[in-house]
Design a protein around this motif. Structure first.
Motif, PDB file in Angstrom:
ATOM      1  N   PRO A  61      -2.573   5.274   5.261  1.00 42.71           N
ATOM      2  CA  PRO A  61      -1.270   5.227   5.947  1.00 42.71           C
ATOM      3  C   PRO A  61      -1.086   6.308   7.009  1.00 42.71           C
ATOM      4  O   PRO A  61      -0.578   6.027   8.101  1.00 42.71           O
ATOM      5  CB  PRO A  61      -0.268   5.398   4.798  1.00 42.71           C
ATOM      6  CG  PRO A  61      -0.967   4.797   3.617  1.00 42.71           C
ATOM      7  CD  PRO A  61      -2.414   5.180   3.785  1.00 42.71           C
ATOM      8  N   ASP A  62      -1.498   7.555   6.718  1.00 41.78           N
ATOM      9  CA  ASP A  62      -1.315   8.617   7.713  1.00 41.78           C
ATOM     10  C   ASP A  62      -2.245   8.423   8.909  1.00 41.78           C
ATOM     11  O   ASP A  62      -1.905   8.809  10.036  1.00 41.78           O
ATOM     12  CB  ASP A  62      -1.527   9.996   7.084  1.00 41.78           C
ATOM     13  CG  ASP A  62      -2.945  10.212   6.602  1.00 41.78           C
ATOM     14  OD1 ASP A  62      -3.422   9.411   5.794  1.00 41.78           O
ATOM     15  OD2 ASP A  62      -3.584  11.198   7.033  1.00 41.78           O
ATOM     16  N   GLU A  63      -3.412   7.804   8.675  1.00 40.81           N
ATOM     17  CA  GLU A  63      -4.316   7.522   9.789  1.00 40.81           C
ATOM     18  C   GLU A  63      -3.729   6.448  10.693  1.00 40.81           C
ATOM     19  O   GLU A  63      -3.901   6.499  11.922  1.00 40.81           O
ATOM     20  CB  GLU A  63      -5.676   7.072   9.252  1.00 40.81           C
ATOM     21  CG  GLU A  63      -6.449   8.180   8.539  1.00 40.81           C
ATOM     22  CD  GLU A  63      -7.776   7.708   7.989  1.00 40.81           C
ATOM     23  OE1 GLU A  63      -8.748   8.473   8.033  1.00 40.81           O
ATOM     24  OE2 GLU A  63      -7.856   6.553   7.501  1.00 40.81           O
ATOM     25  N   GLN A  68      -1.126   5.214  15.874  1.00 39.91           N
ATOM     26  CA  GLN A  68       0.024   4.704  16.620  1.00 39.91           C
ATOM     27  C   GLN A  68       0.391   5.631  17.763  1.00 39.91           C
ATOM     28  O   GLN A  68       0.928   5.182  18.772  1.00 39.91           O
ATOM     29  CB  GLN A  68       1.235   4.535  15.684  1.00 39.91           C
ATOM     30  CG  GLN A  68       1.147   3.304  14.795  1.00 39.91           C
ATOM     31  CD  GLN A  68       2.415   3.134  13.979  1.00 39.91           C
ATOM     32  OE1 GLN A  68       2.511   3.639  12.867  1.00 39.91           O
ATOM     33  NE2 GLN A  68       3.393   2.442  14.538  1.00 39.91           N
ATOM     34  N   GLY A  69       0.096   6.914  17.598  1.00 38.30           N
ATOM     35  CA  GLY A  69       0.359   7.883  18.655  1.00 38.30           C
ATOM     36  C   GLY A  69       1.698   8.550  18.511  1.00 38.30           C
ATOM     37  O   GLY A  69       2.654   7.985  17.952  1.00 38.30           O
ATOM     38  N   ALA A  70       1.776   9.753  19.023  1.00 41.00           N
ATOM     39  CA  ALA A  70       3.015  10.522  18.938  1.00 41.00           C
ATOM     40  C   ALA A  70       4.155   9.820  19.662  1.00 41.00           C
ATOM     41  O   ALA A  70       5.330   9.994  19.319  1.00 41.00           O
ATOM     42  CB  ALA A  70       2.795  11.919  19.519  1.00 41.00           C
ATOM     43  N   GLU A 208       6.934 -14.161  -2.500  1.00 44.68           N
ATOM     44  CA  GLU A 208       7.460 -15.484  -2.232  1.00 44.68           C
ATOM     45  C   GLU A 208       6.437 -16.283  -1.430  1.00 44.68           C
ATOM     46  O   GLU A 208       5.521 -15.702  -0.836  1.00 44.68           O
ATOM     47  CB  GLU A 208       8.777 -15.359  -1.453  1.00 44.68           C
ATOM     48  CG  GLU A 208       9.859 -14.615  -2.231  1.00 44.68           C
ATOM     49  CD  GLU A 208      11.108 -14.389  -1.411  1.00 44.68           C
ATOM     50  OE1 GLU A 208      11.125 -14.825  -0.238  1.00 44.68           O
ATOM     51  OE2 GLU A 208      12.048 -13.771  -1.938  1.00 44.68           O
ATOM     52  N   PRO A 209       6.532 -17.616  -1.405  1.00 42.67           N
ATOM     53  CA  PRO A 209       5.589 -18.414  -0.619  1.00 42.67           C
ATOM     54  C   PRO A 209       5.540 -17.942   0.833  1.00 42.67           C
ATOM     55  O   PRO A 209       6.569 -17.733   1.464  1.00 42.67           O
ATOM     56  CB  PRO A 209       6.161 -19.835  -0.723  1.00 42.67           C
ATOM     57  CG  PRO A 209       6.890 -19.840  -2.029  1.00 42.67           C
ATOM     58  CD  PRO A 209       7.488 -18.466  -2.149  1.00 42.67           C
ATOM     59  N   GLY A 210       4.318 -17.717   1.335  1.00 46.86           N
ATOM     60  CA  GLY A 210       4.146 -17.261   2.704  1.00 46.86           C
ATOM     61  C   GLY A 210       4.322 -15.773   2.889  1.00 46.86           C
ATOM     62  O   GLY A 210       4.242 -15.279   4.020  1.00 46.86           O
ATOM     63  N   GLU A 211       4.564 -15.036   1.799  1.00 42.76           N
ATOM     64  CA  GLU A 211       4.810 -13.595   1.896  1.00 42.76           C
ATOM     65  C   GLU A 211       3.568 -12.801   1.492  1.00 42.76           C
ATOM     66  O   GLU A 211       2.828 -13.178   0.583  1.00 42.76           O
ATOM     67  CB  GLU A 211       5.971 -13.203   0.975  1.00 42.76           C
ATOM     68  CG  GLU A 211       6.331 -11.725   1.038  1.00 42.76           C
ATOM     69  CD  GLU A 211       7.448 -11.364   0.088  1.00 42.76           C
ATOM     70  OE1 GLU A 211       8.301 -10.533   0.459  1.00 42.76           O
ATOM     71  OE2 GLU A 211       7.463 -11.894  -1.046  1.00 42.76           O
ATOM     72  N   VAL A 212       3.346 -11.692   2.179  1.00 36.47           N
ATOM     73  CA  VAL A 212       2.268 -10.765   1.848  1.00 36.47           C
ATOM     74  C   VAL A 212       2.886  -9.421   1.484  1.00 36.47           C
ATOM     75  O   VAL A 212       3.743  -8.905   2.205  1.00 36.47           O
ATOM     76  CB  VAL A 212       1.292 -10.576   3.032  1.00 36.47           C
ATOM     77  CG1 VAL A 212       0.308  -9.436   2.735  1.00 36.47           C
ATOM     78  CG2 VAL A 212       0.528 -11.867   3.307  1.00 36.47           C
ATOM     79  N   VAL A 213       2.459  -8.871   0.354  1.00 38.24           N
ATOM     80  CA  VAL A 213       2.907  -7.557  -0.101  1.00 38.24           C
ATOM     81  C   VAL A 213       1.692  -6.641  -0.179  1.00 38.24           C
ATOM     82  O   VAL A 213       0.683  -6.999  -0.786  1.00 38.24           O
ATOM     83  CB  VAL A 213       3.602  -7.629  -1.468  1.00 38.24           C
ATOM     84  CG1 VAL A 213       3.966  -6.222  -1.955  1.00 38.24           C
ATOM     85  CG2 VAL A 213       4.843  -8.505  -1.394  1.00 38.24           C
ATOM     86  N   VAL A 214       1.788  -5.479   0.438  1.00 37.20           N
ATOM     87  CA  VAL A 214       0.691  -4.514   0.434  1.00 37.20           C
ATOM     88  C   VAL A 214       1.083  -3.304  -0.408  1.00 37.20           C
ATOM     89  O   VAL A 214       2.142  -2.706  -0.189  1.00 37.20           O
ATOM     90  CB  VAL A 214       0.348  -4.051   1.860  1.00 37.20           C
ATOM     91  CG1 VAL A 214      -0.835  -3.075   1.831  1.00 37.20           C
ATOM     92  CG2 VAL A 214       0.027  -5.241   2.754  1.00 37.20           C
ATOM     93  N   HIS A 215       0.229  -2.945  -1.364  1.00 41.46           N
ATOM     94  CA  HIS A 215       0.440  -1.753  -2.176  1.00 41.46           C
ATOM     95  C   HIS A 215      -0.456  -0.643  -1.630  1.00 41.46           C
ATOM     96  O   HIS A 215      -1.677  -0.786  -1.596  1.00 41.46           O
ATOM     97  CB  HIS A 215       0.068  -2.025  -3.638  1.00 41.46           C
ATOM     98  CG  HIS A 215       0.857  -3.125  -4.274  1.00 41.46           C
ATOM     99  ND1 HIS A 215       2.064  -2.916  -4.923  1.00 41.46           N
ATOM    100  CD2 HIS A 215       0.624  -4.462  -4.351  1.00 41.46           C
ATOM    101  CE1 HIS A 215       2.529  -4.067  -5.383  1.00 41.46           C
ATOM    102  NE2 HIS A 215       1.668  -5.022  -5.046  1.00 41.46           N
ATOM    103  N   ASP A 216       0.151   0.450  -1.183  1.00 41.29           N
ATOM    104  CA  ASP A 216      -0.640   1.604  -0.774  1.00 41.29           C
ATOM    105  C   ASP A 216      -0.114   2.846  -1.479  1.00 41.29           C
ATOM    106  O   ASP A 216       0.716   2.752  -2.401  1.00 41.29           O
ATOM    107  CB  ASP A 216      -0.688   1.759   0.758  1.00 41.29           C
ATOM    108  CG  ASP A 216       0.651   2.125   1.391  1.00 41.29           C
ATOM    109  OD1 ASP A 216       1.552   2.621   0.673  1.00 41.29           O
ATOM    110  OD2 ASP A 216       0.804   1.934   2.608  1.00 41.29           O
ATOM    111  N   SER A 217      -0.575   4.012  -1.079  1.00 40.75           N
ATOM    112  CA  SER A 217      -0.209   5.248  -1.777  1.00 40.75           C
ATOM    113  C   SER A 217       1.262   5.589  -1.638  1.00 40.75           C
ATOM    114  O   SER A 217       1.776   6.445  -2.372  1.00 40.75           O
ATOM    115  CB  SER A 217      -1.051   6.408  -1.247  1.00 40.75           C
ATOM    116  OG  SER A 217      -0.880   6.557   0.154  1.00 40.75           O
TER     117      SER A 217
END
Length: 230
Positions: A61-63, A68-70, A208-217
């Protein structure tokens, strides 16, 4: 099997000099072929059924925020996409739960930051801010909980694994080997810290249908990197 915490302690105790010795013994020089940044060709192209697996490189996540840039030069989705492993193809595209993020790819499946000059030499457009997995390729450390980029190792020296790359076996300067060793140790520590945080913050959800969930730190997120509020 060791716990992630025990593996993290081992990663923090890694001897950078010993890692540099191993890298020097194996040998490496980047040839700028771009293979580690591009989609992996598969199938029989002569028979007309050639396909490509998208370039997949884990990014923390921090990378992502650094890339993304300042000045927010890039949107989150310009930089990263949900790791495809664990997702299924629904009526409206990928859906389901997954862990971590991968660098974004272009229409050809190559890393979106990969470029080639007119002579076909590869380059990274964000070279100074590239993630640790890119800084350390084609090497990894043989600790549980750390990743093996581009599949199984093709060579190994002590704790250091070398993965498929045409630059392996070439002479490497000692200073470069030491710099690579430091980054390799940092990556091993970061991967294990991330794995522990993902485990501790994991909160199962039913997409939900069509939904993506991402688990990160940092918790549960939508594909655009924003927190998932249920």
């Amino acid at each position: 099997m060791k716990s992630l915490e025990a593996e993290l302690a081992d990663a923090r105790d890694l001897d950078v000099t010993a890692i540099a010795d191993a890298i020097e013994s194996i040998g490496f020089e980047c040839t700028r072929c771009g293979a580690c940044c591009k989609a992996i060709e598969c199938g029989d192209e002569d028979a007309g059924d050639g396909a490509a697996d998208e370039h997949t490189a884990t990014v923390f996540p921090d990378e992502i925020r650094r890339l993304q840039g300042a000045d927010d030069e890039y949107d989150f989705r310009d930089v990263a996409r949900p790791m495809p492993y664990g997702l299924s193809e629904g009526a409206d595209g990928p859906e389901g739960e997954t862990f971590e993020w991968s660098l974004q790819t272009d229409d050809c499946g190559d890393c979106t930051f990969y470029t080639e000059d007119e002579d076909g030499m590869g380059a990274c457009s964000v070279h100074g801010d590239r993630p640790l997995i890119c800084r350390t390729y084609p090497f990894s450390v043989a600790l549980g909980g750390t990743s093996q980029p581009m599949g199984e190792a093709v060579d190994r020296e002590g704790m250091v694994r070398a993965h498929e790359c045409e630059g392996l076996g070439r002479e490497i300067d000692r200073a470069e080997a030491e710099s690579l060793a430091e980054a390799l140790k940092e990556r091993a520590v970061r991967e294990l810290e991330e794995a522990i945080a993902v485990r501790d913050n994991y909160d199962p959800v039913e997409p939900e249908p069509g939904e993506v969930v991402v688990h990160d730190s940092e918790g549960q997120k939508r594909p655009d990197g924003t927190p998932l509020d249920r």
